[in-house]
Design a protein around this motif. Structure first.
Motif, short mmCIF file in Angstrom:
data_model
loop_
_atom_site.label_atom_id
_atom_site.label_comp_id
_atom_site.label_asym_id
_atom_site.label_seq_id
_atom_site.Cartn_x
_atom_site.Cartn_y
_atom_site.Cartn_z
N GLY A 84 0.82 -1.21 0.00
CA GLY A 84 0.00 0.00 0.00
C GLY A 84 0.85 1.26 0.00
O GLY A 84 0.54 2.24 -0.70
N MET A 85 1.93 1.25 0.76
CA MET A 85 2.82 2.42 0.82
C MET A 85 3.56 2.59 -0.51
O MET A 85 3.76 3.72 -0.97
CB MET A 85 3.81 2.30 1.98
CG MET A 85 3.15 2.36 3.34
SD MET A 85 2.17 3.84 3.61
CE MET A 85 3.44 5.05 3.80
N ARG A 86 3.98 1.49 -1.13
CA ARG A 86 4.64 1.59 -2.44
C ARG A 86 3.69 2.16 -3.47
O ARG A 86 4.07 3.03 -4.27
CB ARG A 86 5.13 0.21 -2.90
CG ARG A 86 6.33 -0.31 -2.14
CD ARG A 86 6.92 -1.54 -2.81
NE ARG A 86 5.99 -2.62 -3.00
CZ ARG A 86 5.85 -3.66 -2.17
NH1 ARG A 86 6.58 -3.73 -1.08
NH2 ARG A 86 5.00 -4.62 -2.45
N THR A 87 2.44 1.70 -3.44
CA THR A 87 1.43 2.19 -4.38
C THR A 87 1.14 3.66 -4.14
O THR A 87 1.04 4.46 -5.08
CB THR A 87 0.14 1.35 -4.27
OG1 THR A 87 0.47 -0.02 -4.54
CG2 THR A 87 -0.93 1.82 -5.22
N LEU A 88 1.00 4.04 -2.86
CA LEU A 88 0.73 5.43 -2.51
C LEU A 88 1.88 6.33 -2.95
O LEU A 88 1.67 7.38 -3.58
CB LEU A 88 0.52 5.56 -0.99
CG LEU A 88 0.30 6.97 -0.45
CD1 LEU A 88 -0.98 7.57 -1.01
CD2 LEU A 88 0.25 6.92 1.08
#
Length: 90
Positions: free
Chosen positions: A19-23
């Motif tokens: 999720g953090m990579r995508t964000l």
């Protein structure tokens, strides 16, 4: 009666990391576009290959802090801004 030790779920950690990579990738793309830069422009500014930048924007890489800082500076922002969720629209 034995008590089982609490286990941390690696799956939860993986989902959070993803999720953090995508964000970060989505925010970086918006920042790059706002700065009117192409991926090739970012490559020229940072030395990071265009293909890698594309994969970052798609959340495919677990970046080091140094790489995140370099990319953030290229689009004129800081890492904290690229890790924040955008405000919700009404």
């Amino acid at each position: 009666m034995s008590v089982k030790p609490a286990r941390s779920s690696s799956k939860g950690t993986d989902e959070t990391s993803e999720g953090m990579r995508t964000l970060f990738g989505a925010n970086f793309r918006r920042g790059r576009q706002k700065a009117k830069l192409t991926q090739t422009d970012v490559q020229e500014l940072t030395g990071i290959r265009q293909h890698y930048i594309s994969e970052v924007e798609n959340g495919l890489h677990n970046l080091t802090l140094g790489t995140m800082i370099t990319l953030a500076q290229a689009v004129g922002t800081d890492v904290r801004a690229l890790l924040k969720h955008p405000p919700k629209r009404r």
